[in-house]
Design a protein around this motif. Structure first.
Motif, mmCIF file in Angstrom:
data_model
loop_
_atom_site.group_PDB
_atom_site.id
_atom_site.type_symbol
_atom_site.label_atom_id
_atom_site.label_comp_id
_atom_site.label_asym_id
_atom_site.label_seq_id
_atom_site.Cartn_x
_atom_site.Cartn_y
_atom_site.Cartn_z
ATOM 1 N N ARG A 142 15.256 9.383 -8.516
ATOM 2 C CA ARG A 142 16.638 9.509 -8.041
ATOM 3 C C ARG A 142 16.800 10.605 -6.993
ATOM 4 N NH1 ARG A 142 17.464 8.075 -13.680
ATOM 5 N NH2 ARG A 142 18.595 6.073 -13.745
ATOM 6 N N LYS A 143 15.869 11.557 -6.997
ATOM 7 C CA LYS A 143 15.928 12.641 -6.010
ATOM 8 C C LYS A 143 15.219 12.285 -4.711
ATOM 9 C CE LYS A 143 16.136 16.410 -9.398
ATOM 10 N NZ LYS A 143 15.387 17.565 -9.973
ATOM 11 N N ASP A 144 14.401 11.258 -4.728
ATOM 12 C CA ASP A 144 13.622 10.902 -3.547
ATOM 13 C C ASP A 144 14.445 9.981 -2.649
ATOM 14 O OD1 ASP A 144 11.602 9.044 -2.042
ATOM 15 O OD2 ASP A 144 10.442 10.812 -2.644
ATOM 16 N N GLN A 145 14.699 10.425 -1.423
ATOM 17 C CA GLN A 145 15.589 9.678 -0.540
ATOM 18 C C GLN A 145 15.004 8.319 -0.150
ATOM 19 O OE1 GLN A 145 18.722 10.928 0.114
ATOM 20 N NE2 GLN A 145 19.045 8.810 0.733
ATOM 21 N N THR A 146 13.695 8.274 0.053
ATOM 22 C CA THR A 146 13.072 7.000 0.425
ATOM 23 C C THR A 146 13.276 5.964 -0.675
ATOM 24 O OG1 THR A 146 11.370 8.147 1.715
ATOM 25 C CG2 THR A 146 10.891 5.889 1.043
ATOM 26 N N VAL A 147 13.073 6.382 -1.916
ATOM 27 C CA VAL A 147 13.259 5.468 -3.045
ATOM 28 C C VAL A 147 14.727 5.098 -3.184
ATOM 29 C CG1 VAL A 147 13.061 5.222 -5.557
ATOM 30 C CG2 VAL A 147 11.252 6.384 -4.259
ATOM 31 N N GLY B 218 0.815 -1.211 0.000
ATOM 32 C CA GLY B 218 0.000 0.000 0.000
ATOM 33 C C GLY B 218 0.848 1.261 0.000
ATOM 34 N N ASP B 219 1.862 1.308 0.867
ATOM 35 C CA ASP B 219 2.708 2.495 0.945
ATOM 36 C C ASP B 219 3.555 2.661 -0.312
ATOM 37 O OD1 ASP B 219 1.689 3.123 3.393
ATOM 38 O OD2 ASP B 219 3.385 2.311 4.554
ATOM 39 N N ALA B 220 3.989 1.548 -0.896
ATOM 40 C CA ALA B 220 4.780 1.633 -2.122
ATOM 41 C C ALA B 220 3.946 2.204 -3.259
ATOM 42 C CB ALA B 220 5.306 0.251 -2.510
ATOM 43 N N HIS B 221 2.728 1.731 -3.365
ATOM 44 C CA HIS B 221 1.823 2.228 -4.404
ATOM 45 C C HIS B 221 1.540 3.712 -4.188
ATOM 46 C CE1 HIS B 221 -1.930 2.844 -6.652
ATOM 47 N NE2 HIS B 221 -1.583 1.792 -7.387
ATOM 48 N N ALA B 222 1.269 4.088 -2.946
ATOM 49 C CA ALA B 222 0.965 5.493 -2.625
ATOM 50 C C ALA B 222 2.180 6.383 -2.894
ATOM 51 C CB ALA B 222 0.521 5.609 -1.183
ATOM 52 N N LYS B 223 3.365 5.887 -2.571
ATOM 53 C CA LYS B 223 4.578 6.668 -2.784
ATOM 54 C C LYS B 223 4.788 6.978 -4.271
ATOM 55 C CE LYS B 223 8.546 8.480 -1.665
ATOM 56 N NZ LYS B 223 8.601 9.753 -0.909
ATOM 57 N N VAL B 224 4.630 5.949 -5.114
ATOM 58 C CA VAL B 224 4.836 6.147 -6.550
ATOM 59 C C VAL B 224 3.735 7.039 -7.122
ATOM 60 C CG1 VAL B 224 4.962 4.985 -8.783
ATOM 61 C CG2 VAL B 224 6.117 4.004 -6.793
ATOM 62 N N ALA B 225 2.512 6.828 -6.681
ATOM 63 C CA ALA B 225 1.404 7.653 -7.173
ATOM 64 C C ALA B 225 1.635 9.121 -6.833
ATOM 65 C CB ALA B 225 0.083 7.167 -6.580
ATOM 66 N N GLN B 226 2.158 9.394 -5.634
ATOM 67 C CA GLN B 226 2.424 10.778 -5.228
ATOM 68 C C GLN B 226 3.545 11.395 -6.064
ATOM 69 O OE1 GLN B 226 0.583 12.590 -2.842
ATOM 70 N NE2 GLN B 226 1.679 14.201 -3.951
ATOM 71 N N LEU B 227 4.577 10.603 -6.342
ATOM 72 C CA LEU B 227 5.666 11.105 -7.182
ATOM 73 C C LEU B 227 5.162 11.467 -8.571
ATOM 74 C CD1 LEU B 227 8.619 8.695 -6.279
ATOM 75 C CD2 LEU B 227 8.558 11.176 -5.941
ATOM 76 N N VAL B 228 4.329 10.600 -9.128
ATOM 77 C CA VAL B 228 3.781 10.852 -10.459
ATOM 78 C C VAL B 228 2.930 12.119 -10.442
ATOM 79 C CG1 VAL B 228 2.226 9.985 -12.254
ATOM 80 C CG2 VAL B 228 3.867 8.435 -11.167
ATOM 81 N N ALA B 229 2.124 12.280 -9.400
ATOM 82 C CA ALA B 229 1.270 13.469 -9.299
ATOM 83 C C ALA B 229 2.104 14.736 -9.138
ATOM 84 C CB ALA B 229 0.306 13.315 -8.128
ATOM 85 N N ASP B 230 3.180 14.643 -8.396
ATOM 86 C CA ASP B 230 4.004 15.824 -8.133
ATOM 87 C C ASP B 230 4.745 16.304 -9.374
ATOM 88 O OD1 ASP B 230 3.196 15.841 -5.522
ATOM 89 O OD2 ASP B 230 4.999 14.843 -4.743
ATOM 90 N N ILE B 231 5.206 15.385 -10.191
ATOM 91 C CA ILE B 231 6.025 15.805 -11.335
ATOM 92 C C ILE B 231 5.188 16.243 -12.522
ATOM 93 C CG2 ILE B 231 7.929 14.285 -10.680
ATOM 94 C CD1 ILE B 231 7.077 12.429 -12.987
ATOM 95 N N GLY B 232 3.888 15.867 -12.549
ATOM 96 C CA GLY B 232 3.046 16.228 -13.693
ATOM 97 C C GLY B 232 3.624 15.656 -14.970
ATOM 98 N N ALA B 233 4.048 16.534 -15.861
ATOM 99 C CA ALA B 233 4.639 16.078 -17.125
ATOM 100 C C ALA B 233 6.158 16.022 -17.032
ATOM 101 C CB ALA B 233 4.218 17.004 -18.271
ATOM 102 N N GLY B 234 6.671 15.999 -15.814
ATOM 103 C CA GLY B 234 8.111 16.023 -15.635
ATOM 104 C C GLY B 234 8.773 14.680 -15.835
ATOM 105 N N ASP B 235 10.024 14.612 -15.403
ATOM 106 C CA ASP B 235 10.863 13.442 -15.614
ATOM 107 C C ASP B 235 10.720 12.491 -14.424
ATOM 108 O OD1 ASP B 235 12.964 11.606 -15.832
ATOM 109 O OD2 ASP B 235 14.177 13.029 -16.965
ATOM 110 N N PHE B 236 10.082 11.373 -14.629
ATOM 111 C CA PHE B 236 9.828 10.401 -13.560
ATOM 112 C C PHE B 236 11.135 9.798 -13.055
ATOM 113 C CE2 PHE B 236 8.535 5.950 -12.353
ATOM 114 C CZ PHE B 236 7.850 6.283 -11.211
ATOM 115 N N ALA B 237 12.020 9.475 -13.978
ATOM 116 C CA ALA B 237 13.290 8.861 -13.571
ATOM 117 C C ALA B 237 14.080 9.803 -12.665
ATOM 118 C CB ALA B 237 14.106 8.503 -14.803
ATOM 119 N N ALA B 238 14.109 11.087 -13.029
ATOM 120 C CA ALA B 238 14.838 12.062 -12.207
ATOM 121 C C ALA B 238 14.201 12.202 -10.838
ATOM 122 C CB ALA B 238 14.868 13.412 -12.914
ATOM 123 N N ALA B 239 12.875 12.173 -10.786
ATOM 124 C CA ALA B 239 12.176 12.293 -9.506
ATOM 125 C C ALA B 239 12.491 11.112 -8.600
ATOM 126 C CB ALA B 239 10.668 12.392 -9.758
#
Length: 451
Positions: free
Chosen positions: A407-412, A384-405
């Motif tokens: 690498r910047k996330d310390q938890t990931v 559940g937390d893994a799914h929520a974490k990725v969903a939040q990253l996707v929402a935060d970057i919008g049309a941005g670079d998922f791979a870069a996001a």
């Protein structure tokens, strides 16, 4: 200028070719039906003679009268059909007039009109089955070739019209192949047991005394059909035909629908070998073959439904339900043969653009791999937390670079490390059973091809 009167319906040939073509039309047109009814009448008298119930000379006379359909006037038969409600009655009268008096008693012996027309329609289905099966097999061969050639062509998998996760185009083609092969296998079962109809007035075969079973068996044998009990009001054979033909058209429709979507300008992952132009826009090359196959797939359910809707026949002979079957059945045969042929042509010439497929894998900077990332995070974070974490990253970057996001996330980063993130973003590492599924589809296809 005087308008042409070469066809009974002005403009019909302009449209009929879009469904099939002259050779397919000839399988089920009025002349083909007349030929089939004559073959049935000749086989009937011959079967009665085979069982010792009629003189062989009478069977020969009836066979001779049935040998040349051109002796009969279709216009006269059509007029008689309007009066009688079916074409068998005027045909019987014409045959009686064509043979010597001694043989007239043996025209149409012991049968009812439904016996002749039902059997003639089944005979048309049987005769159309050969080109139908040939076209369906050709479509399967072309699809199998695509599945094998593109087993390593990684592409975007799409669900509900949206990018989902990676797959390979070979698996898409294997999915098409599975549907085509399943529908063909079903049709081969139907075609193998197409039944003759012989019951007489109320299904008792009373005219033949105790020889009814023998006459029915010889009758079917002469026509290359299956023998069995009368099915005047048991329309399961018609429903089998309808379902089998409808399934083939539906399988073709699935192929064409996917091709249409993948050939859209914004996608451009496949293209038909030759497209059609636009009357208004010079730049367009429309995927005409796919459009016409989809059109057929839209029409087919109404024909199948008409046959199923007419399947409840009252008592020993129906009042109208039987008559409602004739035209939809022939329309469906024509539609199925034409559609399978067009689908085979479409698949044989399909162009696949692997570079475009590869480019779309990078849309969103790797967001296509969100499922894979969440799966790899699950051991550390829980599902559940893994799914929520990725969903939040996707929402935060919008049309941005998922791979870069990522690498910047310390938890990931803590959970996966650089190498883990790299692996999670590789589409080739998230294909699961795709190779095995392709192999299984090809193996099933080879098995069916050997039948």
């Amino acid at each position: 200028m005087r308008p042409s009167t070469s066809t009974s319906e002005a403009g019909a040939p302009l449209l009929s070719g879009l469904t099939a073509g002259p050779d397919v039309d000839a399988l089920v047109d009025d002349r083909a039906l007349l030929r089939a009814m004559l073959d049935v009448e000749a086989a009937l008298t011959g079967a009665v003679a085979d069982c010792g119930l009629a003189p062989t000379s009478a069977a020969a006379a009836v066979a001779a009268a049935c040998a040349d359909p051109s002796r009969l006037d279709l216009g006269d038969l059509a007029a008689g059909t309007l009066r009688a409600g079916n074409p068998v009655v005027p045909l019987m009268r014409a045959l009686e007039a064509a043979v010597e008096p001694a043989a007239r008693a043996w025209v149409h012996p012991g049968a009812t009109s439904q016996d002749v027309l039902d059997t003639a329609l089944v005979l048309l289905v049987a005769r159309a089955s050969r080109p139908l099966v040939g076209a369906a097999r050709a479509a399967g061969v072309a699809t199998a070739r695509l599945a094998d050639a593109h087993r390593d062509t990684v592409c975007v998998g799409r669900t509900l019209g949206q990018q989902a996760s990676p797959t390979v185009f070979g698996l898409t083609a294997a999915g098409w192949l599975g549907q085509l092969d399943t529908a063909l296998a079903r049709w081969l079962l139907v075609a193998d047991r197409l039944p003759a109809q012989l019951g007489g007035a109320v299904g008792t075969r009373a005219f033949y005394g105790t020889d009814g079973e023998a006459v029915a068996a010889r009758f079917a044998q002469r026509l290359g059909l299956s023998a069995g009990p009368p099915w005047h009001t048991d329309r399961q054979p018609v429903l089998d035909i309808a379902a089998g033909l409808g399934a083939l058209v539906a399988a073709c429709g699935k192929v064409a629908t996917d091709v249409l979507l993948l050939a859209q300008t914004e996608v451009g992952e496949v293209a038909e070998a030759s497209g059609g132009g636009s009357s208004a826009m010079p730049h367009k090359q429309n995927p005409v073959a796919s459009v016409l196959v989809v059109a057929a797939a839209r029409r087919s359910p109404a024909l199948v439904g008409s046959l199923f809707g007419s399947a409840v026949h009252e008592q020993q002979r129906a009042t109208g339900a039987w008559h409602a079957e004739w035209e939809p059945l022939l329309d469906l045969v024509r539609l199925a043969v034409g559609t399978c042929r067009r689908t085979a042509d479409l698949l044989e010439g399909l162009e696949v653009f692997g570079d475009r497929m590869a480019a779309h894998l990078d849309d969103g900077g790797g967001v296509l791999m969100a499922e894979a990332v969440a799966a790899r995070l699950t051991p550390a974070l829980g599902r559940g937390d893994a799914h929520a974490k990725v969903a939040q990253l996707v929402a935060d970057i919008g049309a941005g670079d998922f791979a870069a996001a990522l690498r910047k996330d310390q938890t990931v980063l803590d959970a996966l490390g650089e190498n883990g993130i790299e692996a999670a973003l590789d589409p080739r590492g998230w294909l699961g059973s795709a190779p095995a599924l392709i192999d299984a589809a090809l193996a099933r296809h080879d098995e069916l091809a050997a039948r």
